[in-house]
Motif scaffolding. Structure first.
Motif, PDB file in Angstrom:
ATOM      1  N   GLY A  16       0.939  -1.317  -0.254  1.00  0.00           N
ATOM      2  CA  GLY A  16       0.302   0.217  -0.342  1.00  0.00           C
ATOM      3  C   GLY A  16       0.896   1.202   0.191  1.00  0.00           C
ATOM      4  N   ALA A  20       0.226   6.735   4.511  1.00  0.00           N
ATOM      5  CA  ALA A  20       0.940   5.046   5.735  1.00  0.00           C
ATOM      6  C   ALA A  20       2.321   4.252   4.316  1.00  0.00           C
ATOM      7  CB  ALA A  20       0.302   5.031   6.849  1.00  0.00           C
ATOM      8  N   LYS A  40      -1.297  -0.879  -5.875  1.00  0.00           N
ATOM      9  CA  LYS A  40      -1.548  -1.200  -6.400  1.00  0.00           C
ATOM     10  C   LYS A  40      -2.210  -0.623  -7.834  1.00  0.00           C
ATOM     11  CE  LYS A  40      -6.292  -1.344  -4.499  1.00  0.00           C
ATOM     12  NZ  LYS A  40      -7.450  -0.544  -5.875  1.00  0.00           N
ATOM     13  N   GLY A  46      -2.386   7.621  -2.512  1.00  0.00           N
ATOM     14  CA  GLY A  46      -3.475   6.953  -2.561  1.00  0.00           C
ATOM     15  C   GLY A  46      -4.511   7.984  -2.296  1.00  0.00           C
ATOM     16  N   VAL A  50      -6.227  12.693  -2.980  1.00  0.00           N
ATOM     17  CA  VAL A  50      -7.668  13.929  -3.297  1.00  0.00           C
ATOM     18  C   VAL A  50      -7.725  14.567  -2.019  1.00  0.00           C
ATOM     19  CG1 VAL A  50      -8.630  12.528  -5.281  1.00  0.00           C
ATOM     20  CG2 VAL A  50      -8.646  12.353  -2.733  1.00  0.00           C
ATOM     21  N   GLY A  51      -7.096  14.618  -1.290  1.00  0.00           N
ATOM     22  CA  GLY A  51      -6.767  15.370   0.253  1.00  0.00           C
ATOM     23  C   GLY A  51      -6.623  17.011   0.637  1.00  0.00           C
ATOM     24  N   GLY A  52      -5.006  17.116   1.260  1.00  0.00           N
ATOM     25  CA  GLY A  52      -4.654  18.367   0.968  1.00  0.00           C
ATOM     26  C   GLY A  52      -4.619  19.130   2.716  1.00  0.00           C
ATOM     27  N   ARG A  59      -3.139  18.870  14.439  1.00  0.00           N
ATOM     28  CA  ARG A  59      -2.377  18.107  13.119  1.00  0.00           C
ATOM     29  C   ARG A  59      -0.389  18.469  13.370  1.00  0.00           C
ATOM     30  NH1 ARG A  59      -6.609  16.844   8.457  1.00  0.00           N
ATOM     31  NH2 ARG A  59      -7.160  15.281   9.634  1.00  0.00           N
ATOM     32  N   ALA A 153      -0.302  -1.137   4.639  1.00  0.00           N
ATOM     33  CA  ALA A 153      -0.768   0.038   5.137  1.00  0.00           C
ATOM     34  C   ALA A 153      -1.611   0.139   3.471  1.00  0.00           C
ATOM     35  CB  ALA A 153       0.499   0.890   4.857  1.00  0.00           C
ATOM     36  N   ARG A 183      -9.250  -3.458  -3.119  1.00  0.00           N
ATOM     37  CA  ARG A 183      -8.575  -3.666  -2.233  1.00  0.00           C
ATOM     38  C   ARG A 183      -8.232  -4.818  -0.842  1.00  0.00           C
ATOM     39  NH1 ARG A 183      -9.849  -3.767   3.408  1.00  0.00           N
ATOM     40  NH2 ARG A 183     -11.898  -2.870   3.075  1.00  0.00           N
ATOM     41  N   ARG A 307     -15.841   4.395   3.976  1.00  0.00           N
ATOM     42  CA  ARG A 307     -13.557   3.679   4.343  1.00  0.00           C
ATOM     43  C   ARG A 307     -14.357   2.949   6.316  1.00  0.00           C
ATOM     44  NH1 ARG A 307     -12.597   9.401   3.897  1.00  0.00           N
ATOM     45  NH2 ARG A 307     -10.765   8.779   5.497  1.00  0.00           N
ATOM     46  N   ALA A 342      -1.178   9.127   9.293  1.00  0.00           N
ATOM     47  CA  ALA A 342      -1.303   8.119   8.112  1.00  0.00           C
ATOM     48  C   ALA A 342       0.249   8.246   8.409  1.00  0.00           C
ATOM     49  CB  ALA A 342      -1.399   7.879   6.928  1.00  0.00           C
TER      50      ALA A 342
HETATM   51  C1  LIG Z   1     -12.389  12.704  -0.593  1.00  0.00           C
HETATM   52  C2  LIG Z   1     -10.819  12.995   1.120  1.00  0.00           C
HETATM   53  C3  LIG Z   1     -10.794  13.824   1.328  1.00  0.00           C
HETATM   54  C4  LIG Z   1      -9.738  13.632   2.558  1.00  0.00           C
HETATM   55  N1  LIG Z   1      -9.170  14.934   2.576  1.00  0.00           N
HETATM   56  C5  LIG Z   1      -8.233  14.666   3.600  1.00  0.00           C
HETATM   57  C6  LIG Z   1      -7.621  15.931   4.339  1.00  0.00           C
HETATM   58  O1  LIG Z   1      -7.487  17.558   3.244  1.00  0.00           O
HETATM   59  N2  LIG Z   1      -6.650  16.247   4.992  1.00  0.00           N
HETATM   60  C7  LIG Z   1      -6.122  15.212   5.530  1.00  0.00           C
HETATM   61  O2  LIG Z   1      -5.163  15.194   6.585  1.00  0.00           O
HETATM   62  N3  LIG Z   1      -6.942  13.731   5.130  1.00  0.00           N
HETATM   63  C8  LIG Z   1      -7.864  13.692   4.382  1.00  0.00           C
HETATM   64  N4  LIG Z   1      -8.117  12.617   3.982  1.00  0.00           N
HETATM   65  C9  LIG Z   1      -8.758  11.716   4.706  1.00  0.00           C
HETATM   66  C10 LIG Z   1      -6.786  11.019   3.873  1.00  0.00           C
HETATM   67  O3  LIG Z   1      -6.732  10.862   3.136  1.00  0.00           O
HETATM   68  C11 LIG Z   1      -6.899   9.584   4.492  1.00  0.00           C
HETATM   69  O4  LIG Z   1      -6.810   9.070   5.902  1.00  0.00           O
HETATM   70  C12 LIG Z   1      -4.629   9.101   4.588  1.00  0.00           C
HETATM   71  O5  LIG Z   1      -4.473  10.145   3.587  1.00  0.00           O
HETATM   72  C13 LIG Z   1      -4.919   7.381   4.801  1.00  0.00           C
HETATM   73  O6  LIG Z   1      -3.498   7.144   4.333  1.00  0.00           O
HETATM   74  P1  LIG Z   1      -3.438   5.584   4.302  1.00  0.00           P
HETATM   75  O7  LIG Z   1      -1.979   5.401   3.371  1.00  0.00           O
HETATM   76  O8  LIG Z   1      -3.603   4.741   5.689  1.00  0.00           O
HETATM   77  O9  LIG Z   1      -4.853   4.692   3.008  1.00  0.00           O
HETATM   78  P2  LIG Z   1      -5.195   5.602   1.469  1.00  0.00           P
HETATM   79  O10 LIG Z   1      -4.642   6.516   1.147  1.00  0.00           O
HETATM   80  O11 LIG Z   1      -6.191   4.557   1.427  1.00  0.00           O
HETATM   81  O12 LIG Z   1      -3.445   3.949   0.508  1.00  0.00           O
HETATM   82  C14 LIG Z   1      -3.742   2.794   0.869  1.00  0.00           C
HETATM   83  C15 LIG Z   1      -3.130   2.658  -0.588  1.00  0.00           C
HETATM   84  O13 LIG Z   1      -3.412   1.181  -0.540  1.00  0.00           O
HETATM   85  C16 LIG Z   1      -3.533   0.696  -2.116  1.00  0.00           C
HETATM   86  N5  LIG Z   1      -3.160  -0.505  -1.427  1.00  0.00           N
HETATM   87  C17 LIG Z   1      -5.106  -1.311  -0.883  1.00  0.00           C
HETATM   88  N6  LIG Z   1      -5.079  -2.731  -1.184  1.00  0.00           N
HETATM   89  C18 LIG Z   1      -3.908  -3.112  -1.677  1.00  0.00           C
HETATM   90  C19 LIG Z   1      -2.950  -4.483  -2.179  1.00  0.00           C
HETATM   91  N7  LIG Z   1      -3.905  -5.489  -1.993  1.00  0.00           N
HETATM   92  N8  LIG Z   1      -1.760  -3.643  -2.974  1.00  0.00           N
HETATM   93  C20 LIG Z   1      -1.076  -3.424  -3.209  1.00  0.00           C
HETATM   94  N9  LIG Z   1      -2.112  -2.267  -3.433  1.00  0.00           N
HETATM   95  C21 LIG Z   1      -3.021  -1.365  -2.271  1.00  0.00           C
HETATM   96  C22 LIG Z   1      -3.866   1.736  -2.111  1.00  0.00           C
HETATM   97  O14 LIG Z   1      -4.584   1.878  -3.866  1.00  0.00           O
HETATM   98  C23 LIG Z   1      -3.623   3.187  -1.174  1.00  0.00           C
HETATM   99  O15 LIG Z   1      -3.521   3.672  -2.982  1.00  0.00           O
HETATM  100  C24 LIG Z   1     -10.181  12.657   3.318  1.00  0.00           C
HETATM  101  C25 LIG Z   1      -9.970  11.589   2.261  1.00  0.00           C
HETATM  102  C26 LIG Z   1     -10.540  11.107   1.402  1.00  0.00           C
HETATM  103  C27 LIG Z   1     -11.864  10.291   0.884  1.00  0.00           C
END
Ligand SMILES: Cc1cc2nc3c(=O)[nH]c(=O)nc-3n(C[C@H](O)[C@H](O)[C@H](O)COP(=O)(O)OP(=O)(O)OC[C@H]3O[C@@H](n4cnc5c(N)ncnc54)[C@H](O)[C@@H]3O)c2cc1C
Length: 433
Positions: A16, A20, A40, A46, A50-52, A59, A153, A183, A307, A342
């Motif tokens: 992932g 994170a 993937k 990830g 679309v965050g920012g 934070r 992650a 996922r 989520r 993350a």
């Molecule tokens: C629309 C939206 C707006 C947001 N805005 C903000 C913001 O402005 N500020 C903020 O702090 N947070 C924001 N968040 C929340 C924040 O983006 C997430 O909480 C954080 O980025 C999560 O990070 P992550 O690495 O845990 O997960 P993710 O970002 O979900 O990353 C997981 C990754 O793992 C990959 N993956 C999954 N399964 C597999 C597999 N089997 N094999 C290989 N790869 C795999 C996925 O493709 C993905 O790239 C927002 C979320 C959304 C949906």
């Protein structure tokens, strides 16, 4: 080095490539491990694409704690790509907004410079166990990838079935499950059942709380306001106010009345609309939005991604309970919301994975740090019924209130550095294990 002065290189495999996973890759590499990061889709970061929003409320403190401990790279990059800094918007202070278009390639280039092997468009679908150890992971193309230690992650969004069953259908979000595949929960494949977050009404999962409008589809006046101020707050006519939507949101830090009574827009390259979804036909009746069109999720007029369907039980070192060499970070590691959360959990997971490979005691961040307290607190809340209905973020709601109560919130960088120093944590992530 082993006792004979021979350099041992461990192999850390991270599944992932969201915030994170990228953070884990950086700290594992700094700890001296060879690192493979597997993603993937065709984009790193990830949901970060679309965050920012960064540095809002608590934070800010967490970002500076990470920087002081030696995990500053992703914050330096988000600061460098910031379109606006030190912005206040309803319920939030001193935020910065990074440009969602510029950050991802910046991070990809940085990981390359660190000599981290990144395998894109590689989806992990299975595991090979050796007792309670993870021996290898298996990709959809049949490839086996072995490692000494692993970090999961994979986030908590998708697959499409969850969005169909618990949301309003596939909203066509940035993870693009139909194109890149769903996922997969690696910890569950390894035999550890997933924990599912709930909404206030007990329904599983939660809607993502914001979307992106094409900035060019807004009126010139709104475009000007966003470019100049970073924020636009547009009052909604009474008949368009739907307060119940606040309850369904992931981001309880934005579940304030202002977000039901107004359309709150933030400039992150697109216009970030702080609402889980908003029917286009209603949006277009609001002055300034006559031509509005969604950029993300593509079906943002109807729904958003679901989520928090897949959280692993873990300890405070970020190790998944029941698996000797699997760590986790980000949304997979708790009901955490946010990029900063993350990075904080991913950085610790990557570092401790290498400690585990080297047979060393894990690092547990003390509760005198905001990050250590978040990790421990969210872990404790995960095993309670009420805790499953909440989300954990430095930016607001339950945990930010707690930070303020415990005196953990500060925007004074020297105070934060001093706190980290007194605890003996300055630069802890910098050195090889
Ligand atoms: C629309 C939206 C707006 C947001 N805005 C903000 C913001 O402005 N500020 C903020 O702090 N947070 C924001 N968040 C929340 C924040 O983006 C997430 O909480 C954080 O980025 C999560 O990070 P992550 O690495 O845990 O997960 P993710 O970002 O979900 O990353 C997981 C990754 O793992 C990959 N993956 C999954 N399964 C597999 C597999 N089997 N094999 C290989 N790869 C795999 C996925 O493709 C993905 O790239 C927002 C979320 C959304 C949906």
């Amino acid at each position: 080095m082993n006792g004979l002065g021979v350099l041992i290189v461990y192999k850390t495999v991270i599944i992932g490539g969201g915030f994170a996973g990228c953070a884990a890759a950086i700290t594992a590499r700094k700890a001296g491990s060879e690192v493979i990061l597997i993603e993937k889709t065709d984009l790193l970061l990830g949901l970060g694409n679309v965050g920012g929003i960064m540095r809002n409320n608590g934070r800010y403190t967490a970002a500076e704690e990470n920087i002081a401990m030696g995990a500053g790279e992703l914050f330096e990059m988000t600061d460098k790509c910031a379109l606006h800094k030190n912005v206040d918007f309803p319920g939030h202070r001193h935020a910065s907004f990074f440009d969602i278009i510029k950050l991802e390639p910046e991070v990809a280039r940085f990981l390359k410079r660190m000599d981290i092997e990144v395998k894109m468009r590689t989806r992990i679908i299975n595991v090979e166990m050796d007792g309670s150890r993870l021996d290898a992971i298996v990709a959809a193309n049949g490839e086996w990838i072995r490692g000494d230690v692993f970090v999961e992650a994979t986030g908590s969004a998708g697959p499409m079935g969850n969005c169909a069953e618990y949301g309003n259908g596939c909203s066509m979000c940035v993870l693009r499950c139909p194109a890149f595949g769903p996922r997969v929960s690696i910890s569950q494949k390894a035999g550890i059942p997933d924990i599912t977050g709930r909404r206030k009404n007990g329904q599983p999962g939660a809607f993502s709380g914001s979307g992106k409008i094409e900035i060019g589809s807004l009126s010139y006046e709104l475009q000007r306001l966003l470019k100049e101020e970073g924020v636009a707050v547009v009052p909604l006519p009474k008949e368009k106010i739907v307060r119940e939507k606040l309850e369904q949101k992931v981001c309880q830090q934005y579940a304030l009345d202002e977000y039901a009574e107004n359309i709150v827009l933030l400039d992150t390259g697109n216009a970030k609309i702080m609402s889980p979804y908003f029917p286009l036909e209603h949006l277009r009746t609001v002055p300034g939005f006559e031509n509005a069109r969604y950029a993300d999720p593509y079906a943002g007029g109807k729904g958003n991604s679901i989520r928090y369907m897949s959280v692993a039980e873990r300890d405070d070192s970020m190790k998944v309970c029941g698996i000797d060499n699997l760590f986790c970070g980000g949304e997979k590691a708790g009901l955490f919301v946010g990029h900063t959360e993350a990075v904080s959990t991913g950085s610790l997971a990557g570092h401790n994975a290498v400690r585990c490979a080297a047979g060393k005691e894990p690092l547990i961040l003390p509760r005198e740090t905001a990050i250590g307290d978040l990790i421990a607190y969210a872990g404790e809340r995960l095993v309670t019924e009420s805790g499953l209905r909440n989300r954990y973020t430095f930016a607001g709601d339950e945990f930010f209130a707690r930070m303020k109560e415990k005196g953990l919130y500060s925007t004074d960088v020297s105070v934060i550095q001093e706190r980290i120093d007194v605890l003996g944590l300055t630069g802890i992530y910098e050195n090889a294990i």
